[in-house]
Design an enzyme around this catalytic site. Structure first.
Site, short mmCIF file in Angstrom:
data_model
loop_
_atom_site.label_atom_id
_atom_site.label_comp_id
_atom_site.label_asym_id
_atom_site.label_seq_id
_atom_site.Cartn_x
_atom_site.Cartn_y
_atom_site.Cartn_z
N TYR A 83 -5.00 -4.91 -6.66
CA TYR A 83 -5.36 -4.61 -8.04
C TYR A 83 -6.81 -5.00 -8.28
O TYR A 83 -7.57 -4.28 -8.93
CB TYR A 83 -4.45 -5.38 -9.02
CG TYR A 83 -2.99 -4.99 -8.91
CD1 TYR A 83 -2.52 -3.85 -9.54
CD2 TYR A 83 -2.10 -5.77 -8.19
CE1 TYR A 83 -1.17 -3.49 -9.45
CE2 TYR A 83 -0.75 -5.42 -8.10
CZ TYR A 83 -0.31 -4.28 -8.73
OH TYR A 83 1.02 -3.93 -8.63
N ASN A 106 1.44 4.96 -14.60
CA ASN A 106 1.20 6.14 -13.76
C ASN A 106 2.33 7.15 -13.98
O ASN A 106 3.49 6.86 -13.69
CB ASN A 106 1.14 5.72 -12.29
CG ASN A 106 1.07 6.87 -11.31
OD1 ASN A 106 0.85 8.02 -11.68
ND2 ASN A 106 1.25 6.56 -10.04
N CYS A 114 1.03 4.61 -6.48
CA CYS A 114 0.79 3.29 -7.06
C CYS A 114 1.55 2.19 -6.33
O CYS A 114 1.22 1.01 -6.47
CB CYS A 114 1.10 3.29 -8.55
SG CYS A 114 2.73 3.88 -8.99
N HIS A 115 2.54 2.55 -5.53
CA HIS A 115 3.25 1.55 -4.73
C HIS A 115 2.32 0.94 -3.68
O HIS A 115 2.60 -0.13 -3.15
CB HIS A 115 4.48 2.17 -4.04
CG HIS A 115 4.17 3.32 -3.16
ND1 HIS A 115 3.97 4.60 -3.65
CD2 HIS A 115 4.01 3.41 -1.81
CE1 HIS A 115 3.70 5.42 -2.64
NE2 HIS A 115 3.72 4.71 -1.52
N GLU A 141 6.35 4.10 4.78
CA GLU A 141 5.02 4.52 5.23
C GLU A 141 4.57 3.73 6.46
O GLU A 141 3.94 4.29 7.36
CB GLU A 141 4.02 4.39 4.09
CG GLU A 141 4.28 5.40 2.99
CD GLU A 141 3.22 5.42 1.91
OE1 GLU A 141 2.16 4.77 2.05
OE2 GLU A 141 3.45 6.12 0.89
#
Length: 151
Positions: A83, A106, A114-115, A141
Site C-alpha cells: 500500500y 475497487n 487489488c489482491h 498466482e
C-alpha cells in the site's frame, strides 16, 4: 449480472456493452453466460490465463481512488506491491491507509488485481473479499507462476 462458480465462491460479473463494470464476491445464484469476461475468469481460475484482455470500465470513486485503481491495474500477475509503495508512486508516501480504502472500493476485483496489494513486509492485511480469498488468489498466482517457470 452473470454469475460464475469459482474456487473463492460465486462471483457476479456486471457487464454493460462489451465492458465489465463490476465484479462482486458472494454473488447470489443467477444466470451464467458465455460473455468473454466469464470465459476469462474461468480460465484465470483454471490457471490458464495470466492477463485479462476483456475491456473494463472503472466507474465512480474519487480522483484519488481512480488513481489507485490505475496503479493496481499495472501490477503484473503473480507479483505484489505494498500500500505504501502505491502511495509513494502517487506522490503521497503517507497515504498508505487511504490506498487501502481505495483498494476496498475497487469495483472490479480479481480483474483489477487489488489482491496483489499487501501491507508492509508482505503482511496479509485488508481485502474487500476477505483475507481468505486474498490468500487463495495470491496462492493461485504463485502456483501458476512457478509452474510456468519450471515448465
Amino acid at each position: 449480472m452473470f454469475v460464475i462458480d469459482s474456487p473463492i465462491g460465486p462471483l457476479g460479473v456486471a457487464v454493460e456493452g462489451d465492458s465489465v463494470v463490476g465484479v462482486r464476491f458472494a454473488a447470489r445464484p443467477g444466470p451464467s453466460g458465455a460473455h468473454p469476461a466469464v470465459r476469462e475468469l474461468e480460465a484465470y481460475f483454471a490457471g490458464e490465463l495470466t492477463d485479462f484482455t476483456v475491456p473494463f470500465e472503472l466507474r465512480g470513486g474519487s480522483e484519488f481512488e481512480r488513481a489507485v485503481w490505475g496503479e493496481i491495474a499495472k501490477i503484473p500477475y503473480g507479483e505484489m506491491i505494498t500500500y505504501g509503495a502505491i502511495a509513494t508512486a502517487l506522490g503521497d508516501p503517507g497515504a498508505a491507509r487511504a490506498v487501502g480504502t481505495a483498494c476496498n472500493h475497487n469495483p472490479i476485483p480479481v480483474i483489477v488485481g487489488c489482491h496483489r496489494v499487501v501491507g508492509a513486509g508482505g503482511k496479509m492485511v485488508g481485502f474487500g473479499g476477505g483475507i481468505d480469498r486474498k490468500r487463495q488468489l495470491l496462492e493461485l498466482e504463485a502456483r501458476v507462476s512457478l509452474a510456468r517457470l519450471w515448465g
